[in-house]
Design a protein around this motif. Structure first.
Motif, mmCIF file in Angstrom:
data_model
loop_
_atom_site.group_PDB
_atom_site.id
_atom_site.type_symbol
_atom_site.label_atom_id
_atom_site.label_comp_id
_atom_site.label_asym_id
_atom_site.label_seq_id
_atom_site.Cartn_x
_atom_site.Cartn_y
_atom_site.Cartn_z
ATOM 1 N N VAL A 45 1.987 -1.989 8.485
ATOM 2 C CA VAL A 45 1.182 -0.764 8.338
ATOM 3 C C VAL A 45 1.820 0.011 7.153
ATOM 4 N N LYS A 46 3.241 0.199 7.134
ATOM 5 C CA LYS A 46 4.002 0.848 6.313
ATOM 6 C C LYS A 46 3.736 0.103 5.026
ATOM 7 N N GLN A 47 3.865 -1.267 4.901
ATOM 8 C CA GLN A 47 3.569 -1.898 3.504
ATOM 9 C C GLN A 47 2.309 -1.465 3.072
ATOM 10 N N ALA A 48 1.279 -1.536 4.028
ATOM 11 C CA ALA A 48 0.233 -1.400 3.316
ATOM 12 C C ALA A 48 -0.139 0.182 2.571
ATOM 13 N N GLY A 49 0.831 1.081 3.205
ATOM 14 C CA GLY A 49 0.586 2.334 2.933
ATOM 15 C C GLY A 49 1.872 2.664 1.652
ATOM 16 N N ARG A 50 2.554 1.605 1.319
ATOM 17 C CA ARG A 50 3.422 1.724 0.442
ATOM 18 C C ARG A 50 3.133 2.508 -0.816
ATOM 19 N N ARG A 51 3.978 3.333 -1.340
ATOM 20 C CA ARG A 51 3.482 4.075 -2.616
ATOM 21 C C ARG A 51 4.049 3.558 -3.858
ATOM 22 N N GLY A 52 5.233 2.249 -3.712
ATOM 23 C CA GLY A 52 5.532 1.610 -4.881
ATOM 24 C C GLY A 52 4.445 1.058 -6.170
ATOM 25 N N PRO A 53 5.064 0.758 -7.316
ATOM 26 C CA PRO A 53 4.159 0.463 -8.369
ATOM 27 C C PRO A 53 3.591 -0.872 -7.926
ATOM 28 N N THR A 54 2.439 -0.865 -8.427
ATOM 29 C CA THR A 54 1.652 -2.338 -8.491
ATOM 30 C C THR A 54 2.105 -3.220 -9.478
ATOM 31 N N PRO A 55 1.891 -4.528 -9.315
ATOM 32 C CA PRO A 55 2.590 -5.545 -10.264
ATOM 33 C C PRO A 55 2.221 -5.055 -11.641
ATOM 34 N N GLN A 56 0.670 -4.690 -11.822
ATOM 35 C CA GLN A 56 0.244 -4.234 -13.040
ATOM 36 C C GLN A 56 1.124 -3.083 -13.660
#
Ligand SMILES: CCC[C@@H]1OCC(CO)=C1C(=O)O
Length: 214
Positions: free
Chosen positions: A12-23
């Motif tokens: 769940v935490k990963q799903a809400g992760r605010r880190g940058p996307t690969p793009q």
């Protein structure tokens, strides 16, 4: 507690992760590559003899790819100079963690600046751009003032802590250190491409610091 459907909490935490996307990661890397290429060209050829086309060719991208990140050559110059000045607060933070005295902190800040002027092409490009600022139609940060303020604050504390003579004027001493450093790095650049900057800086530093040390 775990979500009702039994999904492990970390998912769940990963799903809400605010880190940058690969793009976003890729765009940040491209932008950094473009800035470094521009710095290499500015440092070697100067602002006027560098084109956006030169920068694009150096990173094997189209001019459009460069314009995506920087609207024109002036924006590249501003970004390079801003990168120079962004370094010093981070460096001060790192040095302060070492718990040195205010006078030692001032000296080590400038020692590290000498290494940056020797080794970091973005710093070298920023120094050249600051000299060429009359030919750059953009608002570049005012040179020298950040360093003078930083050193004034450190030397004021050093005087309060009894590390330098009580009759020292911290602002005057800061201006002398900045002038000494700037002149030293410029002469080292012209005569030795900054190969001897560490030795030349130590001479200036030891003379100036010994003149104010308590
Ligand atoms: C630390 C001395 C000042 C420093 O030396 C080169 C340069 C480039 O403009 C500087 C600056 O703008 O602060």
């Amino acid at each position: 507690s775990a979500p009702p459907d039994g999904t492990p909490l970390f998912t769940v935490k990963q799903a809400g992760r605010r880190g940058p996307t690969p793009q976003q990661d890729r765009a940040a890397r491209t932008k950094s590559q473009v800035l470094t290429a521009a710095a290499e060209l500015f440092a070697t050829n100067g602002f006027r003899h560098t084109s956006v086309k030169d920068v694009a060719e150096r990173v094997e991208m189209t001019k459009g790819a460069v314009y995506f990140h920087y609207p024109n050559k002036e924006a590249l110059a501003v970004a390079v100079v801003e990168h120079l000045y962004a370094k010093w607060p981070l460096l001060l933070e790192e040095i302060r963690e070492g718990g040195m005295s205010s006078l030692e902190t001032a000296a080590v800040m400038l020692d590290r600046a000498a290494l940056a002027f020797r080794d970091d092409v973005v710093v070298q490009a920023a120094a050249r751009l600051q000299l060429e600022r009359p030919h750059i139609e953009a608002e570049l940060p005012t040179p020298y003032v950040d360093w003078t303020l930083l050193l004034t604050e450190l030397l004021s504390a050093a005087r309060d802590e009894g590390q330098i003579k009580a009759d020292t004027d911290p602002a005057a001493a800061a201006r002398a250190l900045v002038a000494g450093f700037f002149g030293m790095q410029h002469i080292s650049d012209v005569l030795q491409h900054r190969a001897d900057i560490v030795d030349r800086w130590q001479e200036v530093r030891d003379l100036l610091i010994s003149a104010i040390r308590a």
